[in-house]
Design a protein around this motif. Sequence first.
Motif, PDB file in Angstrom:
ATOM      1  N   GLN A  56     -23.392  32.688  19.810  1.00 57.48           N
ATOM      2  CA  GLN A  56     -23.762  33.308  18.541  1.00 57.48           C
ATOM      3  C   GLN A  56     -23.753  34.814  18.728  1.00 57.48           C
ATOM      4  N   PHE A  62     -25.541  34.847   7.149  1.00 57.95           N
ATOM      5  CA  PHE A  62     -24.120  34.581   7.360  1.00 57.95           C
ATOM      6  C   PHE A  62     -23.768  34.886   8.811  1.00 57.95           C
ATOM      7  N   LYS A  64     -22.280  34.609  12.819  1.00 58.60           N
ATOM      8  CA  LYS A  64     -20.965  34.505  13.445  1.00 58.60           C
ATOM      9  C   LYS A  64     -21.127  33.880  14.820  1.00 58.60           C
ATOM     10  N   ASP A  66     -18.635  33.014  18.350  1.00 55.10           N
ATOM     11  CA  ASP A  66     -17.361  33.133  19.056  1.00 55.10           C
ATOM     12  C   ASP A  66     -17.124  31.861  19.862  1.00 55.10           C
ATOM     13  N   THR A  76     -13.386  33.034  16.036  1.00 52.97           N
ATOM     14  CA  THR A  76     -14.709  33.406  15.557  1.00 52.97           C
ATOM     15  C   THR A  76     -14.961  32.627  14.272  1.00 52.97           C
ATOM     16  N   THR A  78     -17.191  32.293  10.934  1.00 51.79           N
ATOM     17  CA  THR A  78     -18.038  33.098  10.070  1.00 51.79           C
ATOM     18  C   THR A  78     -18.331  32.323   8.794  1.00 51.79           C
ATOM     19  N   LYS A  79     -19.594  32.350   8.380  1.00 48.42           N
ATOM     20  CA  LYS A  79     -20.009  31.685   7.147  1.00 48.42           C
ATOM     21  C   LYS A  79     -19.945  32.687   6.003  1.00 48.42           C
ATOM     22  N   TYR A  80     -19.481  32.228   4.837  1.00 48.01           N
ATOM     23  CA  TYR A  80     -19.407  33.048   3.636  1.00 48.01           C
ATOM     24  C   TYR A  80     -20.022  32.280   2.478  1.00 48.01           C
ATOM     25  N   PHE A  88     -16.452  28.448   5.362  1.00 47.93           N
ATOM     26  CA  PHE A  88     -16.366  29.074   6.670  1.00 47.93           C
ATOM     27  C   PHE A  88     -14.923  29.447   6.955  1.00 47.93           C
ATOM     28  N   SER A  91     -11.436  32.521  12.335  1.00 51.47           N
ATOM     29  CA  SER A  91     -10.397  33.536  12.536  1.00 51.47           C
ATOM     30  C   SER A  91      -9.570  33.217  13.780  1.00 51.47           C
TER      31      SER A  91
END
Length: 172
Positions: A56, A62, A64, A66, A76, A78-80, A88, A91
Amino acid sequence: MIHLYMKQDYVSIKNRIIVTDGTGKDVYLIVGKWGRIGDGLSLYAMDGNLLVEVKQTILSVFPKFDLFVAGNKVATITKYQGINGPYFKVSHLKWVIKGDFDNNHYWIKRGQETIMEMEKAYLPYGDFYSLAINQQKNVPVCSCIAVIVDHLTLTRMPVKTKRLKEQSIQFI
């Protein structure tokens, strides 16, 4: 398609999670915790080999995470917050995770290709999360993503209790 199962009870207590195949054979072990920067998960094959590490990196509404395979960062997560609820992005892999998170049914896609579909399965010996993954090479990373997404979209309240609370709110 590769079909795997994770017992819901294990996922919800953030203890060790054993991932089994369709025959009930244990194939992976996931251990770890989250809640602080640097916390994470590790996915091991049953022979003890470390396959995936998750760390983490941002602690917020929100967060992130890795993902590392063989010590190399591969993605990575990431929550949106979207118009129709959370989603999510993964990337580097160009994956997007969407679905009905309240009912534990979602999928990972890259463009039109479905990488993984996860849903809750009610089996005679307990409630499980059922994962259908398109390729063997995606299995370790998808297993970790399933645990993270489940944790970040957590609604552990049983449906009956949820309905009672909603009804009581309407009467107040």
